[in-house]
Write a protein that holds these residues in place. Structure first.
Motif, PDB file in Angstrom:
ATOM      1  N   TRP A  38       0.808  -1.221   0.000  1.00 42.28           N
ATOM      2  CA  TRP A  38       0.000   0.000   0.000  1.00 42.28           C
ATOM      3  C   TRP A  38       0.843   1.274   0.000  1.00 42.28           C
ATOM      4  N   VAL A  43      -4.730  -0.081   6.961  1.00 42.93           N
ATOM      5  CA  VAL A  43      -4.676  -0.942   5.776  1.00 42.93           C
ATOM      6  C   VAL A  43      -3.780  -2.153   6.040  1.00 42.93           C
ATOM      7  N   GLU A  82      -5.698  -4.464   8.412  1.00 45.48           N
ATOM      8  CA  GLU A  82      -6.772  -5.096   7.653  1.00 45.48           C
ATOM      9  C   GLU A  82      -6.238  -6.256   6.816  1.00 45.48           C
ATOM     10  N   ARG A 126      -8.455   1.192  -3.278  1.00 42.78           N
ATOM     11  CA  ARG A 126      -9.609   0.600  -2.601  1.00 42.78           C
ATOM     12  C   ARG A 126      -9.955  -0.753  -3.197  1.00 42.78           C
ATOM     13  N   ARG A 137      -7.432  -3.346  -2.077  1.00 44.20           N
ATOM     14  CA  ARG A 137      -7.684  -3.796  -0.709  1.00 44.20           C
ATOM     15  C   ARG A 137      -8.676  -4.952  -0.691  1.00 44.20           C
TER      16      ARG A 137
END
Length: 285
Positions: free
Chosen positions: A86, A101, A104, A152, A155
């Motif tokens: 990321w 992030v 996650e 996004r 992810r």
């Protein structure tokens, strides 16, 4: 290979264990090390990049003298400074959101309640693009917004493997009735959510307006669990910052609130049927 975030959490957890084993309060350890109490807290919660010099000083204070154990800690420290995927998105990813992030990506289970937005892991490109444009106080270029959309969507790769991550999401009815981007964008978004909700590792429930007041009426939150790191984290965010909660009693409160929300919400099966009706009644072409 473990990501930098989970390695920092492992290190932080071990450093906390050693501190407690040495009978030191966090404030006393910080004073002895010349650190702030906040720095010790961030190190132990895995929220900051570790320096070898800091880790060596902490290990010395906590009485770690075994050479093999020292080498193991230093090796982990060096690995924890690697960059996650990321970080390649630069300014498209706010610094305050980078830690989340990483967490996650390492989580094995996420429970989330949202009152205003479709959870990021379930958003379509069109929906995400509209959110980024609306919330962009710096009037970023179209290219920057597209990078945020790409991030996004990247992810969301973590929910593709049912054995890696389970997500249980409760959303307010308002989330799906608010016409973000117009009827066409919302139709695509709700249809995408219907398909996502039928994955074996995904559970989605809607809390209808008719429920009235409920335990999380004024907030959103996520609870992240990990398969190889002890403890859970509760997370919430504001416009330009975020809060990480690791105190066990506070996490227990969030977990209880989430259980109450799931009991008040439509069942997963009724939620899917409700979303089908919503598309046909509200967002049909």
């Amino acid at each position: 290979m473990d990501s930098p975030t989970v390695l920092r959490r492992r290190l932080g957890s071990e450093l906390r264990r050693l501190r407690e084993g040495a009978k030191l309060q966090a404030k006393s350890a910080a004073d002895s090390l010349g650190f702030s109490a906040t720095k010790v807290s961030r190190i132990e919660s895995g929220q900051t990049t570790l320096k070898e010099s800091d880790v060596r000083a902490m290990l010395e204070l906590y009485g770690v003298t075994d050479e093999a154990e020292l080498r193991q800690f230093i090796t982990l420290t060096r690995r924890s400074t690697q960059r996650g995927w990321w970080h390649d998105y630069g300014e498209a990813l706010p610094e305050w959101f980078q830690t989340y992030v990483g967490l996650e990506a390492d989580a094995s289970r996420i429970r989330t309640y949202e009152s205003g937005l479709v959870p990021g892991l379930f958003q379509t490109a069109g929906y995400a693009r509209e959110i980024f444009r609306t919330h962009d106080r710096n009037q970023s270029s179209d290219a920057t917004i597209e990078r945020r959309v790409k991030l996004r969507l990247q992810r969301q790769e973590i929910i593709r493997d049912p054995s890696a991550l389970t997500v249980h999401s409760v959303v307010s009815e308002a989330v799906l009735r608010r016409p973000v981007g117009g009827a066409e964008v919302m139709a695509q978004q709700v249809k995408h959510l219907i398909a996502t909700a039928q994955q074996s590792n995904i559970t989605v429930q809607v809390i209808p307006f008719t429920v009235g007041a409920h335990p999380a009426l004024s907030t959103n939150f996520r609870i992240l669990s990990f398969s190889d790191v002890p403890g859970e984290i509760a997370y919430s965010e504001a416009l330009t910052s975020s809060i990480y909660i690791e105190k066990q009693s506070d996490i227990a409160w969030h977990a209880t609130a989430f259980d109450q929300l799931t009991a008040l919400a439509l069942t997963p099966e009724d939620t899917i049927a409700w979303m089908h009706r919503l598309v046909s009644e509200e967002y049909a072409a």
